[in-house]
Motif scaffolding. Structure first.
Motif, short mmCIF file in Angstrom:
data_model
loop_
_atom_site.label_atom_id
_atom_site.label_comp_id
_atom_site.label_asym_id
_atom_site.label_seq_id
_atom_site.Cartn_x
_atom_site.Cartn_y
_atom_site.Cartn_z
N THR A 23 0.84 -1.20 0.00
CA THR A 23 0.00 0.00 0.00
C THR A 23 0.87 1.25 0.00
O THR A 23 1.95 1.27 0.58
N TRP A 24 0.37 2.27 -0.67
CA TRP A 24 1.00 3.60 -0.70
C TRP A 24 -0.05 4.59 -0.23
O TRP A 24 -1.08 4.76 -0.88
N ASN A 25 0.20 5.22 0.91
CA ASN A 25 -0.75 6.18 1.49
C ASN A 25 -2.16 5.60 1.53
O ASN A 25 -3.14 6.28 1.22
N GLY A 26 -2.26 4.32 1.88
CA GLY A 26 -3.55 3.65 2.02
C GLY A 26 -4.13 3.07 0.75
O GLY A 26 -5.14 2.37 0.80
N GLU A 27 -3.51 3.31 -0.40
CA GLU A 27 -4.01 2.80 -1.67
C GLU A 27 -3.30 1.48 -2.02
O GLU A 27 -2.07 1.41 -2.03
N ASP A 76 6.64 0.91 6.68
CA ASP A 76 6.20 0.17 7.87
C ASP A 76 6.37 0.99 9.14
O ASP A 76 6.80 0.50 10.18
N GLY A 77 6.05 2.29 9.03
CA GLY A 77 6.07 3.19 10.19
C GLY A 77 7.41 3.82 10.52
O GLY A 77 7.50 4.62 11.44
N ILE A 78 8.46 3.48 9.79
CA ILE A 78 9.77 4.08 10.03
C ILE A 78 10.04 5.10 8.93
O ILE A 78 10.14 4.75 7.75
N GLU A 79 10.14 6.37 9.33
CA GLU A 79 10.31 7.44 8.36
C GLU A 79 11.72 7.49 7.78
O GLU A 79 12.66 6.92 8.34
N THR A 96 3.96 8.74 2.64
CA THR A 96 4.72 9.98 2.56
C THR A 96 5.25 10.32 3.94
O THR A 96 4.56 10.14 4.94
N ASN A 97 6.51 10.80 4.01
CA ASN A 97 7.03 11.28 5.30
C ASN A 97 6.17 12.42 5.81
O ASN A 97 5.59 13.17 5.02
#
Length: 118
Positions: A23-27, A76-79, A96-97
């Motif tokens: 997924t990318w930004n929920g998509e 996975d939550g690590i920016e 996206t950061n």
């Protein structure tokens, strides 16, 4: 901005069996199992991976070999992870950061342990 990108998958290069989903930004998106995250995003038509913290200008992959850091995203939550150096995998969550780059404390500890013998 045109969606006619130079980054495209070659025809018939990826069979359905070799696809992974992420997924990318929920998509929900799919990619070839041998691609990097940056290549997968570009092949899915994503051109803006984030925005410069100081100017707000759009940022995206530039060198595709880990030198420029323009492709940093949250994985996975690590920016601030380099998407061009990250192999795609099934279930990966990329976003996206959300702010200015920061050095994570563990990264600083690992860096000190690996490099300096004071």
């Amino acid at each position: 901005m045109s969606k006619d990108l130079r980054f495209r998958r070659l025809p018939d290069e990826t069979s359905d069996a070799a696809l992974v989903h992420f997924t990318w930004n929920g998509e929900a998106m799919s990619a070839g199992a041998d691609e990097t995250l940056a290549a997968a995003l570009l092949a899915n038509g994503v051109t803006v991976f984030g925005h410069a913290a100081t100017t707000g200008r759009a940022r995206g992959p530039y060198c595709m070999m880990g030198s420029c850091f323009e492709c940093r995203v949250s994985i996975d939550g690590i920016e601030n992870q380099q998407s061009c150096m990250t192999p795609i995998r099934d279930g990966l969550v990329a976003e996206t950061n959300t702010g200015r780059p920061v050095l994570h404390p563990q990264a600083a500890i690992d860096s000190d342990a690996a490099g300096d013998d004071h």
